[in-house]
Design a protein around this motif. Structure first.
Motif: not given
Length: 523
Positions: A11-36
């Motif tokens: 639950x602590x990890x989930x809360x910590x993850x929810x606080x993090x914002x990751x921005x992905x630049x590029x919507x090719x397969x690499x960007x889509x997989x990394x974002x996922x």
């Protein structure tokens, strides 16, 4: 701190993850997989793509009601990474193998065209006396290639260049007529520039062991056959070294985009990222949304001028935006990535950029009953210098789903451009490019194709990242990756770092995303 040494509850990890914002630049397969990968652990993810569509080199086009791939049409089965992703996204029922038929070679001096010989590796024959090999290289080429069997093994096993090794062991005809069409068609590169240890792992070692190149090829093929026979049935790749998806590879892009939406990620298209800079412990990204009539490929300063003029005139909401994020993943082609990371990763400037060829693929929908019998298999490779096109795929012969979609019509894809050689279509308008593709297709397939046989055409332009098999590519990629990884909160993915092909891009994107998210959650 590492996951193993941490006592944090899920639950602590989930809360910590929810606080993090990751921005992905590029919507090719690499960007889509990394974002996922980041969204799967509960991180807030925003993906920005400059084009109006996601997918990068994976594109679809509709030709007179028939929707087909306009870019990448398949993926390599090696490693099983792409197939695992396809299954994870619920697309298992769409996996298809190419239809049997084989490829041909065209532009062979004194011969014209002939089927690509079977039983070789990268065009290197295991038996130069084989009929289909002799037909292409002639008796003089056969006897020269046979010298490989009796030549003293002076420097065996130490040659880096595939082309130089083949020429020295088996002669110029094997290199130029058999190997060069394969490397040009697959890697867009001369065989002299191909690193044999990357393109054909184990071949140098086998050559040292058995004493001849043709013997080494046979040894590797025998070893591969033995492994395949010993493997459980479920583990064997079905039929070919590549697979596709019924309905086209864009169905993979659609499934990734849908999964990102379900995971709560924000995906925005038509948004150009103009810069990345550090802002304290986080990162700030400046974006610009291209107005109607301007392409994301247009000059960024011109876009910004238009945007600001539109704001002043119409009093519109701001279209220049700054976004803050805890981490940024750059998933663009190399030139754009280096520009975006110039300030954030200054050490990247000290690494060498690769030379990436511009490729054009012209897809033709034809009314050509004479092609129904697939007179030259599922595709044609050309001997370099013999044609303006480097390769052709007869899509309706290669893929059953394309044949079903096209009905009585035929679809071919003609490829232009290679390393150090601009595409012959690059200076032509679309109509002239389609006309050149038609004449090249006719010559490569050995049939007459009148201008009125073309029902519809599409021209796609691509910058092909340098394949991992090019000599020196591994060192360049490693230096660039090290420079990026040295900066906390920054990652980069894509073919320019992983090597070309989904089989390399997908696992690399997952590993980089995992590295970044571990650092965000545990460091």
């Amino acid at each position: 701190m590492t996951p193993e040494s941490s006592s944090a509850e899920p639950s602590d990890l989930a809360a910590r993850a929810a606080e993090k914002h990751v921005l992905v630049v590029g919507g090719g397969i690499g960007g889509l997989v990394a974002a996922r990968e980041c969204a799967k652990v509960g991180m807030r993810v925003t993906l920005l793509e400059a084009d109006d569509d996601l997918g990068g080199a994976i594109r679809r086009v509709e030709l007179d009601g028939v929707t087909v791939d306009a870019g990448a049409e398949s993926y390599a089965t090696r490693g099983g990474h792409v197939r695992a992703l396809v299954k994870d996204l619920g697309l298992s029922d769409r996996i298809v193998a190419p239809r049997p038929g084989g490829a041909w070679l065209a532009g062979i001096a004194g011969v014209g065209a002939a089927p690509l010989p079977v039983g070789g590796i990268l065009g290197i024959p295991a038996n130069p006396f084989q009929d289909d090999v002799r037909r292409i290289i002639g008796w003089s080429g056969v006897w020269r290639a046979y010298l490989d069997r009796v030549r003293p093994p002076l420097t065996i096993g130490h040659q880096l260049s595939l082309g130089k090794l083949v020429a020295s062991r088996m002669g110029a005809k094997v290199r130029d007529r058999l190997v060069a069409p394969v490397t040009t068609g697959v890697y867009s590169a001369s065989p002299d520039d191909v690193d044999i240890d990357v393109a054909a792992p184990g071949l140098n070692a086998a050559l040292t062991r058995v004493g001849s190149l043709s013997g080494a090829v046979q040894t590797l093929r025998d070893d591969a056959a033995a492994r395949s026979s010993a493997a459980p049935t479920a583990a064997k790749a079905p039929g070919a070294a590549v697979e596709g998806l019924s309905g086209g590879m864009s169905t993979l892009v659609d499934a990734l985009a849908e999964d990102l939406e379900q995971l709560g990620a924000e995906v925005r298209t038509g948004v150009r990222v103009r810069g990345i800079r550090r802002a304290g412990a986080s990162w700030t990204i400046e974006t610009a949304v291209a107005p109607a009539g301007l392409s994301p490929e247009d000059d960024p300063d011109a876009i910004v001028a238009e945007l600001r003029a539109a704001e002043v005139e119409a009093g519109a909401d701001p279209v220049i935006e700054e976004i803050s994020a805890d981490a940024v993943i750059v998933a663009t082609p190399e030139a754009a990535a280096r520009e975006l990371l110039a300030v954030a990763v200054p050490a990247l400037k000290r690494t060498d950029a690769a030379s990436s060829p511009e490729i054009e693929i012209v897809t033709l929908l034809l009314e050509a009953p004479e092609l129904d019998a697939a007179p030259r298999g599922t595709g044609v490779l050309t001997v370099p210098g013999s044609h303006t096109a480097k390769a052709l795929t007869h899509s309706t012969a290669k893929w059953g789903w394309v044949r079903d979609a096209a009905g009585t019509r035929q679809i071919v894809r003609v490829s232009f451009g290679a390393q150090g050689e601009p595409a012959a279509t690059s200076g032509l308008d679309d109509e002239a490019a389609a006309a050149l593709a038609r004449t090249e297709a006719a010559a490569m397939l050995g049939v007459a194709l009148a201008p009125d046989a073309v029902i519809a055409a599409h021209r796609g332009r691509f910058v092909q990242s340098q394949p991992a098999s090019i000599i020196g590519s591994g060192e360049r990629r490693a230096a660039a990756r090290a420079a990026v990884q040295a900066v906390p909160g920054i990652a980069a993915v894509g073919a320019w770092l992983a090597g070309t092909g989904l089989a390399q891009v997908v696992p690399d994107a997952r590993e980089e995303a995992d590295r970044l998210r571990r650092a965000l959650l545990w460091d």
